[in-house]
Motif scaffolding. Structure first.
Motif, PDB file in Angstrom:
ATOM      1  N   ALA A   1      -1.783 -14.303 -22.842  1.00  0.00           N
ATOM      2  CA  ALA A   1      -2.604 -13.909 -21.691  1.00  0.00           C
ATOM      3  C   ALA A   1      -1.800 -13.995 -20.396  1.00  0.00           C
ATOM      4  O   ALA A   1      -1.848 -13.088 -19.554  1.00  0.00           O
ATOM      5  CB  ALA A   1      -3.844 -14.799 -21.608  1.00  0.00           C
ATOM      6  N   THR A   2      -1.039 -15.068 -20.239  1.00  0.00           N
ATOM      7  CA  THR A   2      -0.251 -15.261 -19.021  1.00  0.00           C
ATOM      8  C   THR A   2       0.852 -14.216 -18.917  1.00  0.00           C
ATOM      9  O   THR A   2       1.085 -13.650 -17.842  1.00  0.00           O
ATOM     10  CB  THR A   2       0.359 -16.675 -19.017  1.00  0.00           C
ATOM     11  N   LYS A   3       1.509 -13.940 -20.029  1.00  0.00           N
ATOM     12  CA  LYS A   3       2.588 -12.949 -20.015  1.00  0.00           C
ATOM     13  C   LYS A   3       2.042 -11.556 -19.716  1.00  0.00           C
ATOM     14  O   LYS A   3       2.631 -10.793 -18.936  1.00  0.00           O
ATOM     15  CB  LYS A   3       3.319 -12.948 -21.364  1.00  0.00           C
ATOM     16  N   PHE A   4       0.889 -11.215 -20.295  1.00  0.00           N
ATOM     17  CA  PHE A   4       0.316  -9.888 -20.070  1.00  0.00           C
ATOM     18  C   PHE A   4      -0.050  -9.695 -18.601  1.00  0.00           C
ATOM     19  O   PHE A   4       0.315  -8.696 -17.979  1.00  0.00           O
ATOM     20  CB  PHE A   4      -0.914  -9.681 -20.955  1.00  0.00           C
ATOM     21  N   THR A   5      -0.790 -10.650 -18.031  1.00  0.00           N
ATOM     22  CA  THR A   5      -1.203 -10.498 -16.633  1.00  0.00           C
ATOM     23  C   THR A   5       0.002 -10.512 -15.698  1.00  0.00           C
ATOM     24  O   THR A   5      -0.007  -9.853 -14.660  1.00  0.00           O
ATOM     25  CB  THR A   5      -2.190 -11.602 -16.225  1.00  0.00           C
ATOM     26  N   GLY A   6       1.055 -11.230 -16.094  1.00  0.00           N
ATOM     27  CA  GLY A   6       2.263 -11.275 -15.266  1.00  0.00           C
ATOM     28  C   GLY A   6       3.018  -9.958 -15.218  1.00  0.00           C
ATOM     29  O   GLY A   6       3.808  -9.724 -14.295  1.00  0.00           O
ATOM     30  N   ARG A   7       2.783  -9.081 -16.204  1.00  0.00           N
ATOM     31  CA  ARG A   7       3.478  -7.790 -16.225  1.00  0.00           C
ATOM     32  C   ARG A   7       2.804  -6.742 -15.339  1.00  0.00           C
ATOM     33  O   ARG A   7       3.378  -5.685 -15.087  1.00  0.00           O
ATOM     34  CB  ARG A   7       3.555  -7.263 -17.663  1.00  0.00           C
ATOM     35  N   LEU A   8       1.594  -7.020 -14.899  1.00  0.00           N
ATOM     36  CA  LEU A   8       0.863  -6.053 -14.089  1.00  0.00           C
ATOM     37  C   LEU A   8       1.414  -6.032 -12.666  1.00  0.00           C
ATOM     38  O   LEU A   8       1.416  -7.040 -11.963  1.00  0.00           O
ATOM     39  CB  LEU A   8      -0.627  -6.389 -14.068  1.00  0.00           C
ATOM     40  N   ARG A   9       1.880  -4.854 -12.240  1.00  0.00           N
ATOM     41  CA  ARG A   9       2.430  -4.654 -10.899  1.00  0.00           C
ATOM     42  C   ARG A   9       1.901  -3.341 -10.338  1.00  0.00           C
ATOM     43  O   ARG A   9       1.795  -2.348 -11.059  1.00  0.00           O
ATOM     44  CB  ARG A   9       3.964  -4.579 -10.947  1.00  0.00           C
ATOM     45  N   SER A  10       1.593  -3.321  -9.053  1.00  0.00           N
ATOM     46  CA  SER A  10       1.180  -2.072  -8.421  1.00  0.00           C
ATOM     47  C   SER A  10       2.300  -1.044  -8.508  1.00  0.00           C
ATOM     48  O   SER A  10       3.492  -1.397  -8.500  1.00  0.00           O
ATOM     49  CB  SER A  10       0.839  -2.304  -6.949  1.00  0.00           C
ATOM     50  N   LEU A  11       1.913   0.237  -8.583  1.00  0.00           N
ATOM     51  CA  LEU A  11       2.912   1.303  -8.612  1.00  0.00           C
ATOM     52  C   LEU A  11       3.774   1.240  -7.356  1.00  0.00           C
ATOM     53  O   LEU A  11       4.998   1.389  -7.423  1.00  0.00           O
ATOM     54  CB  LEU A  11       2.215   2.662  -8.728  1.00  0.00           C
ATOM     55  N   ALA A  12       3.138   1.035  -6.205  1.00  0.00           N
ATOM     56  CA  ALA A  12       3.838   0.761  -4.937  1.00  0.00           C
ATOM     57  C   ALA A  12       4.935   1.777  -4.639  1.00  0.00           C
ATOM     58  O   ALA A  12       6.073   1.419  -4.350  1.00  0.00           O
ATOM     59  CB  ALA A  12       4.418  -0.664  -4.956  1.00  0.00           C
ATOM     60  N   ASP A  13       4.579   3.069  -4.715  1.00  0.00           N
ATOM     61  CA  ASP A  13       5.538   4.101  -4.339  1.00  0.00           C
ATOM     62  C   ASP A  13       5.072   4.758  -3.045  1.00  0.00           C
ATOM     63  O   ASP A  13       4.110   4.315  -2.405  1.00  0.00           O
ATOM     64  CB  ASP A  13       5.710   5.123  -5.467  1.00  0.00           C
ATOM     65  N   ALA A  14       5.761   5.837  -2.649  1.00  0.00           N
ATOM     66  CA  ALA A  14       5.459   6.473  -1.368  1.00  0.00           C
ATOM     67  C   ALA A  14       4.041   7.037  -1.344  1.00  0.00           C
ATOM     68  O   ALA A  14       3.352   6.996  -0.316  1.00  0.00           O
ATOM     69  CB  ALA A  14       6.470   7.579  -1.087  1.00  0.00           C
ATOM     70  N   GLN A  15       3.586   7.570  -2.487  1.00  0.00           N
ATOM     71  CA  GLN A  15       2.261   8.183  -2.530  1.00  0.00           C
ATOM     72  C   GLN A  15       1.154   7.145  -2.668  1.00  0.00           C
ATOM     73  O   GLN A  15       0.057   7.312  -2.122  1.00  0.00           O
ATOM     74  CB  GLN A  15       2.179   9.184  -3.686  1.00  0.00           C
ATOM     75  N   PHE A  16       1.441   6.063  -3.390  1.00  0.00           N
ATOM     76  CA  PHE A  16       0.443   5.016  -3.618  1.00  0.00           C
ATOM     77  C   PHE A  16       1.045   3.667  -3.228  1.00  0.00           C
ATOM     78  O   PHE A  16       1.412   2.854  -4.079  1.00  0.00           O
ATOM     79  CB  PHE A  16       0.000   5.015  -5.077  1.00  0.00           C
ATOM     80  N   PRO A  17       1.183   3.418  -1.921  1.00  0.00           N
ATOM     81  CA  PRO A  17       1.827   2.180  -1.471  1.00  0.00           C
ATOM     82  C   PRO A  17       0.931   0.963  -1.713  1.00  0.00           C
ATOM     83  O   PRO A  17      -0.281   1.075  -1.858  1.00  0.00           O
ATOM     84  CB  PRO A  17       2.011   2.423   0.030  1.00  0.00           C
ATOM     85  N   ALA A  18       1.565  -0.193  -1.770  1.00  0.00           N
ATOM     86  CA  ALA A  18       0.839  -1.461  -1.869  1.00  0.00           C
ATOM     87  C   ALA A  18       0.822  -2.082  -0.473  1.00  0.00           C
ATOM     88  O   ALA A  18       1.814  -2.667  -0.037  1.00  0.00           O
ATOM     89  CB  ALA A  18       1.518  -2.381  -2.879  1.00  0.00           C
ATOM     90  N   ASN A  19      -0.292  -1.927   0.227  1.00  0.00           N
ATOM     91  CA  ASN A  19      -0.388  -2.394   1.614  1.00  0.00           C
ATOM     92  C   ASN A  19      -0.812  -3.866   1.648  1.00  0.00           C
ATOM     93  O   ASN A  19      -1.923  -4.204   2.060  1.00  0.00           O
ATOM     94  CB  ASN A  19      -1.365  -1.516   2.399  1.00  0.00           C
ATOM     95  N   VAL A  20       0.097  -4.704   1.195  1.00  0.00           N
ATOM     96  CA  VAL A  20      -0.192  -6.133   1.123  1.00  0.00           C
ATOM     97  C   VAL A  20      -0.146  -6.742   2.534  1.00  0.00           C
ATOM     98  O   VAL A  20       0.833  -6.534   3.249  1.00  0.00           O
ATOM     99  CB  VAL A  20       0.849  -6.856   0.242  1.00  0.00           C
ATOM    100  N   PRO A  21      -1.188  -7.474   2.951  1.00  0.00           N
ATOM    101  CA  PRO A  21      -1.084  -8.172   4.243  1.00  0.00           C
ATOM    102  C   PRO A  21       0.109  -9.131   4.228  1.00  0.00           C
ATOM    103  O   PRO A  21       0.179 -10.035   3.396  1.00  0.00           O
ATOM    104  CB  PRO A  21      -2.412  -8.938   4.335  1.00  0.00           C
ATOM    105  N   GLN A  22       1.043  -8.893   5.139  1.00  0.00           N
ATOM    106  CA  GLN A  22       2.242  -9.735   5.179  1.00  0.00           C
ATOM    107  C   GLN A  22       2.003 -11.039   5.943  1.00  0.00           C
ATOM    108  O   GLN A  22       2.677 -12.036   5.715  1.00  0.00           O
ATOM    109  CB  GLN A  22       3.399  -8.952   5.819  1.00  0.00           C
ATOM    110  N   ASN A  23       1.046 -11.004   6.845  1.00  0.00           N
ATOM    111  CA  ASN A  23       0.658 -12.202   7.593  1.00  0.00           C
ATOM    112  C   ASN A  23      -0.846 -12.386   7.441  1.00  0.00           C
ATOM    113  O   ASN A  23      -1.582 -11.414   7.278  1.00  0.00           O
ATOM    114  CB  ASN A  23       1.028 -12.062   9.079  1.00  0.00           C
TER     115      ASN A  23
END
Length: 577
Positions: free
Chosen positions: A343-365
């Motif tokens: 379970a831990t390994k599976f959830t750890g592999r999930l990453r946003s696509l985070a490309d130019a078309q579908f960016p990951a707008n993570v709050p940095q602050n």
């Protein structure tokens, strides 16, 4: 005959109008009607009168494109009050259509109706809809498919076909009676009698071989499986024998694709996978199975639901007299029930696509850092009553030791009318009142407080929320769902969260973006989100028994200054309490 300048100009205008305008110009309004009614349904040689939608279990598929407006009339023909929640929809400025009973609306009463009206903004993928009153979602649920805008391709191979796979639970008894009895006695509720795939338990259960979901596929094709966990109380492992699944989306957000034999999916979550079939007809059929991932100490349905995937036979095969009934049937190897490592390994592999078309707008602050403990506890047993919870108490659950009490007036209505006094208190504790060793030896006092309290956030506040599981009455995984927002899962771990060491390991580049996340059993998860959606937003465990026991709370996001930052007025047909 020559073309007049006026006609030529008109032709150019029409061409530009039809083909050169932004894709949002193609957005349309889609109308649906959902009739909530009783119908006799038979499973496991047991027939019961059951709450259905348009006579179906699961309910009908609702389809839209990104940018479309959905107008859905829900009519209640049953004795229970009901609401419908559009799980994962942002509901920007349309919080009245979110659906949780006594949070954003009073429920739809018998013989009444309500029109849910909202626009799908900036979202595409697989979501789902379900009842949000008591345990009615056990049978009142269905897929909500949001296609990309016209002309916008998927960021993965185009599938030959798309297939919804909805996991559920079947109770021979009435689920409303099951939870009612549990809340009266203070003990744990009876578990379901079977899991289901698209409403069917499959051949591993008694008297159920004919009620088996069958997926027919062609060789050498890509199939997009839109997987939804609508089960009430269990996370599930899922696999298809001798086939690899490519995960491409989670909670309607594209992810960096990765291959796996098995997926893990918690109640409330959705996962899209690509299934690539074998290049030649394999002369075999294959079980597709799901069973629970168990982290707690309580009872659970230790059974396996199975569907069958079979390759379509060509006309030549039929002519040769070859019968699919003679084919070998392969079964997948699912992880052990308590395989936390997988379970831990599976959830750890999930990453946003985070490309130019579908960016990951993570709050940095972040403007607000908030710490929640989530877990089980107890309430005292009433006088002259025998209770079946721990040491004669009643089971309860809480966030920061507050077991949430649903009001009798909808919170959003009270807020909008400026009449919150006596309905809710605007000071939910944002840190534990009495810190302790959360995953160590539990304290002797397991009692929780009760109340209706909200966290109030100014518009556009960036929030970092740490959710910490506790070992009180046993550590357990909790899939927490936040209404009205997506959030980024920037970190997670086991044991107690360390505010000095753990933040340095947060992923602020391409963390998975979700609406429902599992707080690890005996561990913690860190999420970040931007409070850019005015309204009252429910947050709760999607294990229905924990929500019934009080593992829930709500956020109040205030209006911003601009017109598009303010909650719109309530619709005229909003149900009355």
């Amino acid at each position: 005959m020559g073309t007049s300048p006026a006609f030529a100009a008109l032709s150019v205008f029409l061409f530009a109008t039809l083909f050169l305008l932004p894709q949002s110009s193609f957005a349309i309004t889609r109308h649906y009607k959902l009739d909530i009614s009783l119908r006799n349904v038979s499973r496991l040689c047991h027939t019961k009168s059951m709450v259905t939608v348009n006579g179906q279990f699961p309910g009908p598929r609702i389809v839209a494109r990104e940018g479309d407006r959905l107008v859905i009339r829900v009519v209640n023909h049953i004795q229970n009050n009901i609401t419908i929640h559009w799980h994962g929809i942002r509901q920007l400025q349309t919080g009245w259509s979110d659906g949780p009973a006594y949070i954003t609306q009073c429920p739809i009463q018998t013989g009444q109706s309500f029109v849910y009206n909202y626009t799908v903004v900036g979202q595409r993928g697989t979501l789902w809809w379900h009842a949000h009153a008591s345990w009615l979602r056990s049978s009142v649920h269905g897929p909500l498919v949001i296609l990309p805008r016209h002309g916008v391709p998927y960021p993965f191979a185009k599938p030959h076909k798309e297939v919804p796979i909805v996991f559920g639970e079947w109770f021979n008894a009435d689920p409303e009676a099951v939870i009612s009895q549990a809340l009266q006695t203070g003990g744990g509720p009876n578990v379901s009698d079977a899991y289901t795939i698209n409403g069917l338990p499959g051949p591993f259960y008694n008297c159920s071989a004919k009620d088996t979901f069958k997926l027919k596929v062609k060789p050498g094709k890509n199939y997009l499986l839109r997987i939804i966990n609508a089960a009430l109380n269990d996370e599930l492992f899922f696999s298809i024998a001798k086939h690899t699944l490519t995960v491409v989306e989670a909670d309607a957000v594209y992810v960096k694709p990765f291959d796996t034999e098995t997926i893990l999916i918690a109640p409330g979550q959705t996962t899209n996978v690509l299934l690539k079939t074998k290049p030649q007809h394999p002369n075999a059929t294959f079980f597709m199975t799901a069973r629970p991932y168990v982290t707690g100490q309580g009872t659970f349905d230790n059974s396996t639901v199975a569907g069958i995937m079979e390759y379509e036979t060509s006309p030549k095969t039929h002519q040769s007299g070859f019968s699919t009934k003679q084919l070998p049937l392969f079964k997948p190897n699912l992880p052990a029930l308590n395989d936390t490592q997988f379970a831990t390994k599976f959830t750890g592999r999930l990453r946003s696509l985070a490309d130019a078309q579908f960016p990951a707008n993570v709050p940095q602050n972040v403007d607000r850092q908030i710490f929640f403990t989530v877990g089980l506890g107890t309430n005292p047993c009433s006088k002259n009553k025998t209770c079946q919870g721990p040491n004669g108490t009643m089971f309860a659950a809480s966030v920061n030791n507050v077991s949430f009490v649903l009001p009798t007036t909808a919170l959003l209505q009270a807020h909008f009318a400026g009449q919150s006094q006596g309905v809710y208190a605007p000071y939910f504790p944002v840190t534990p009142l009495s810190p302790f060793n959360y995953t160590g030896n539990p304290p002797n006092n397991t009692m929780v407080s009760r109340g209706t309290k909200l966290v109030v956030l100014p518009f556009n506040t960036s929030v970092e929320l740490i959710m910490q599981d506790t070992s009180i009455l046993g550590a357990e995984s909790h899939p927490l769902h936040l209404h009205g927002f997506n959030f980024f899962v920037v970190g997670q771990g086991f044991g107690n969260f360390n505010p000095k060491k753990d933040p340095s390991k947060f992923n602020l580049v391409d963390p998975i973006e979700r609406n429902t996340v599992g707080v690890p059993s005996g561990g913690w998860v860190a999420i970040r989100f931007l409070a850019d959606n005015p309204g009252v937003w429910f947050m709760h465990c999607h294990l229905e028994v924990h929500t019934s026991w009080g593992l829930k709370m709500a956020w109040l996001v205030l209006d911003g200054n601009l017109p598009n930052q303010k909650l719109l007025p309530p619709p005229a047909d909003l149900p009355k309490c």
